[in-house]
Structures are given as structure tokens and as C-alpha cells.
Write a protein that holds these residues in place. Sequence first.
Motif, mmCIF file in Angstrom:
data_model
loop_
_atom_site.group_PDB
_atom_site.id
_atom_site.type_symbol
_atom_site.label_atom_id
_atom_site.label_comp_id
_atom_site.label_asym_id
_atom_site.label_seq_id
_atom_site.Cartn_x
_atom_site.Cartn_y
_atom_site.Cartn_z
ATOM 1 N N HIS A 1 0.833 -1.197 0.000
ATOM 2 C CA HIS A 1 0.000 0.000 0.000
ATOM 3 C C HIS A 1 0.872 1.254 0.000
ATOM 4 C CE1 HIS A 1 -3.655 -2.332 0.753
ATOM 5 N NE2 HIS A 1 -2.987 -2.985 1.686
ATOM 6 N N PRO A 2 1.132 1.856 -1.155
ATOM 7 C CA PRO A 2 1.959 3.063 -1.196
ATOM 8 C C PRO A 2 1.203 4.287 -0.689
ATOM 9 C CG PRO A 2 1.890 1.946 -3.342
ATOM 10 C CD PRO A 2 0.809 1.369 -2.498
ATOM 11 N N GLY A 3 1.988 5.267 -0.226
ATOM 12 C CA GLY A 3 1.439 6.571 0.099
ATOM 13 C C GLY A 3 1.316 7.421 -1.151
ATOM 14 N N HIS A 4 1.400 8.740 -0.996
ATOM 15 C CA HIS A 4 1.286 9.658 -2.135
ATOM 16 C C HIS A 4 2.590 9.577 -2.928
ATOM 17 C CE1 HIS A 4 -2.161 10.833 0.051
ATOM 18 N NE2 HIS A 4 -1.511 11.540 0.948
ATOM 19 N N GLY B 1 8.997 13.913 -12.958
ATOM 20 C CA GLY B 1 8.131 13.707 -14.112
ATOM 21 C C GLY B 1 6.669 14.010 -13.898
ATOM 22 N N TRP B 2 6.247 14.239 -12.644
ATOM 23 C CA TRP B 2 4.835 14.553 -12.418
ATOM 24 C C TRP B 2 4.699 15.421 -11.170
ATOM 25 C CZ3 TRP B 2 7.035 9.855 -11.407
ATOM 26 C CH2 TRP B 2 6.885 9.311 -10.130
ATOM 27 N N HIS B 3 3.553 16.107 -11.084
ATOM 28 C CA HIS B 3 3.313 17.028 -9.977
ATOM 29 C C HIS B 3 3.010 16.263 -8.692
ATOM 30 C CE1 HIS B 3 3.222 20.981 -12.033
ATOM 31 N NE2 HIS B 3 2.915 20.250 -13.091
ATOM 32 N N PRO B 4 3.663 16.611 -7.602
ATOM 33 C CA PRO B 4 3.396 15.938 -6.324
ATOM 34 C C PRO B 4 2.115 16.466 -5.677
ATOM 35 C CG PRO B 4 4.980 17.692 -5.990
ATOM 36 C CD PRO B 4 4.706 17.649 -7.483
ATOM 37 N N ILE B 5 1.569 15.689 -4.757
ATOM 38 C CA ILE B 5 0.535 16.224 -3.876
ATOM 39 C C ILE B 5 1.208 17.295 -3.015
ATOM 40 C CG2 ILE B 5 -1.034 15.726 -1.964
ATOM 41 C CD1 ILE B 5 -1.997 14.603 -4.595
ATOM 42 N N ASN C 1 -2.968 18.738 -6.344
ATOM 43 C CA ASN C 1 -1.900 18.841 -7.346
ATOM 44 C C ASN C 1 -1.778 20.231 -7.957
ATOM 45 O OD1 ASN C 1 -3.017 15.701 -7.973
ATOM 46 N ND2 ASN C 1 -0.817 15.963 -7.750
ATOM 47 N N ASP C 2 -2.496 21.203 -7.438
ATOM 48 C CA ASP C 2 -2.493 22.546 -8.026
ATOM 49 C C ASP C 2 -1.086 23.154 -7.944
ATOM 50 O OD1 ASP C 2 -2.980 25.095 -8.912
ATOM 51 O OD2 ASP C 2 -4.586 25.525 -7.490
ATOM 52 N N PRO C 3 -0.457 23.458 -9.096
ATOM 53 C CA PRO C 3 0.905 24.023 -9.073
ATOM 54 C C PRO C 3 0.974 25.429 -8.514
ATOM 55 C CG PRO C 3 0.046 24.011 -11.316
ATOM 56 C CD PRO C 3 -0.940 23.261 -10.477
ATOM 57 N N GLU C 4 -0.177 26.102 -8.354
ATOM 58 C CA GLU C 4 -0.189 27.475 -7.852
ATOM 59 C C GLU C 4 0.412 27.578 -6.456
ATOM 60 O OE1 GLU C 4 -1.255 31.665 -7.790
ATOM 61 O OE2 GLU C 4 -0.636 30.169 -9.272
ATOM 62 N N PRO D 1 -10.439 26.005 -6.515
ATOM 63 C CA PRO D 1 -11.077 25.014 -7.384
ATOM 64 C C PRO D 1 -10.672 23.580 -7.045
ATOM 65 C CG PRO D 1 -9.301 26.135 -8.549
ATOM 66 C CD PRO D 1 -9.471 26.848 -7.238
ATOM 67 N N GLU D 2 -9.614 23.428 -6.242
ATOM 68 C CA GLU D 2 -9.122 22.095 -5.870
ATOM 69 C C GLU D 2 -9.502 21.733 -4.431
ATOM 70 O OE1 GLU D 2 -7.693 20.048 -7.952
ATOM 71 O OE2 GLU D 2 -7.724 21.499 -9.587
ATOM 72 N N ALA D 3 -10.489 22.432 -3.871
ATOM 73 C CA ALA D 3 -10.830 22.224 -2.463
ATOM 74 C C ALA D 3 -11.284 20.801 -2.166
ATOM 75 C CB ALA D 3 -11.910 23.221 -2.040
ATOM 76 N N GLU D 4 -12.018 20.192 -3.090
ATOM 77 C CA GLU D 4 -12.506 18.835 -2.825
ATOM 78 C C GLU D 4 -11.362 17.835 -2.772
ATOM 79 O OE1 GLU D 4 -15.037 16.223 -1.447
ATOM 80 O OE2 GLU D 4 -15.498 18.329 -1.814
ATOM 81 N N ALA D 5 -10.372 18.002 -3.657
ATOM 82 C CA ALA D 5 -9.191 17.137 -3.602
ATOM 83 C C ALA D 5 -8.447 17.339 -2.289
ATOM 84 C CB ALA D 5 -8.273 17.420 -4.783
#
Length: 323
Positions: free
Chosen positions: A155-158, A163-167, A173-176, A264-268
Motif C-alpha cells: 500500500h503506497p502513500g502519495h 516527471g509529475w506534480h506531487p501532492i 496537485n495545483d501548481p499554484e 477550485p481544488e478544495a474537494e481534492a
Amino acid sequence: MRIVVIGGSGHIGTFLVPRLVRAGHEVINLSRGQSARYADDPAWSQVRQVSADRAAEDSAGTFGDRVAGLRPDVVVDLICFTVDSATALVGRLRGHTGHLLHCGSIWRAGPSARLPITEDNAEPPIGDYGLAKAAIADLLRAETRSGGLVTTTLHPGHIVGPGWHPIGPLGNNDPEVWRKLSAGEPLEIPGLGTEFLHHVHADDVAQAFELAVTHREAAAGEDFSVVAASALNVRGYARIGASWFGRSADLRTVSWDEFRRTSPEAEASWEHLVRNHYFSIDKARRRLGYAPRYQPDEAVLESVRWLIEHDQLTVGSPLLGAA
């Protein structure tokens, strides 16, 4: 051994497949073949590539035959998300394959009640994804303990890596968030900001899978949490991230209602932070010899650095020590 890796071109497989090749195994990567690996490695030249659309073949009832037809000693399944899919594969491999390893998720544990979370004290999962991953792990554990196919679930974590955006610190994942931290701008934090996020570098996950293959008897019928040796809470993560750019984090507390109105990413964010996950890796250390190389901030920094160097992340000031 002949090892079939299902979905080997993704985050984990990018690092796992070369590890298995270097360990002397014959490796077959079974994937749709539509995405490039996140990092190249000369070992990939020794890998047999087989193209397959799992979703379509699961629907047709032929995917298990596809995998079994490759005559694997070991199957590493990195892209199984439903109980039906897992059940079909187990039924087809039973009696023909020596070991099935499944990629689960820390979301098979619900919002924490006791920290650190172990394989034995996790709260019941919430949400469709977590429920499915928990049910698959239960299915596989019961299969092995009843004398059937030997299985192991990790069971991995985040998962994070180049190569990809982290949590990020806000649980999305919002880069802002990186632009604001790097520019010294205020960052709105929902609630207290004490919730944990538990990351893991993709190569450390790959290490755990390789160890489970090697130590089959110790791994049989078990599941393991595979995360970094420590976890970060929201405020600590944001402060560390700002320091990479020579900044002090300007954190502003807001209510969840306010955060939902502006982000806009509040639910995530809610989905990640409500779980408040911080896991123990003692079982994986003891049984498999798991020794993660990366602390969570080191893994995230590697990802952020890669994104900046490849013009995939806009920041307000350069990373300290950047050329």
C-alpha cells in the motif's frame, strides 16, 4: 524468474522494471503502450513489451488468459482497481503462477484515530477508491490463507518522483501553491493545518516490491504500508517548501467553507486531509528489510526541481542552489 509487470510504464514501474532486470529476472511489461516512462534506463532494452487494453480485456473476460499465457513465475499488478478484476485474475493464475503482488493504497485506511497507523489498527475506509482497495486486499489475503494463490499487497502513500506534480502542501496537485510559496505570497490554509500527508518516492515503492518478490515466504498472505520513514503536516510541509526558495511561508488560516469558495481544488484537498494519514513502516522493515532512501521532503524537492528544469512549473524565485 519470469516476471510480468502489469502497468509497468507508470510511476512505480518506471523504477521497478529496471530493478528487476538488474536482479537477473526476465521481465515482461504488459501495458497499453500509450505513455512514455518517467525516466529512462538502459535496462529497458532487455524488457519484452506486450500491448494490452486491460479494461477492454477484463470486460471480454480474456485478460486473465492474456497474463497466464505469458507463463509468469511472478505477476506484479500495478493497475487493478476493482474486486471483479482482481477476482478474475486470481482465478486464472491459481495453480499456475507462484506469486501475485498487488499495488494497493494507503486510502484503504479511513480517517485516522490512532497514529501511526499500522496494518492492524487502521480505521475503515471511506470513498469508492479506498473501499475497493481495502476489499481487494482482503480478497487476496483470504485467498492465500485458505491455501490458494500466494499473494502480497503493498500500500503506497502519495507517490512522488521526477516527471509529475506531487501532492502539495494543501493536499492537491495545483501548481499554484509552489508559485505562491516561491514568491513569498500569502497561502490560505484550511482549518488548523495540522493534518498529515504521507508521501513516498516511486523508487522506494519499487524497492518494496522487489523485496517482496525476493522474500516470498515472508510476504505471503500479507499486506504492507509502503511510505517514507516520516510524514509531513500541512504547515510544516508549506514552511519547508518555501525555504527551498529562500522564503518564509506566509500562512493564513481560513475555514473550510472559505477555502471551498476560493479554491477550485478544495474537494481534492478535503479528500487528502480528512484522512490525516501517518503510517508505520515497522512491518515492512521487519519482514522485508524495507529501507526507504527518501524522506518525504527530499522526494518532493526532487519532483519540484525536475518540473522547474523542464519548464513545467512556474515559480516566483529560483530554487536555492539552482544553476
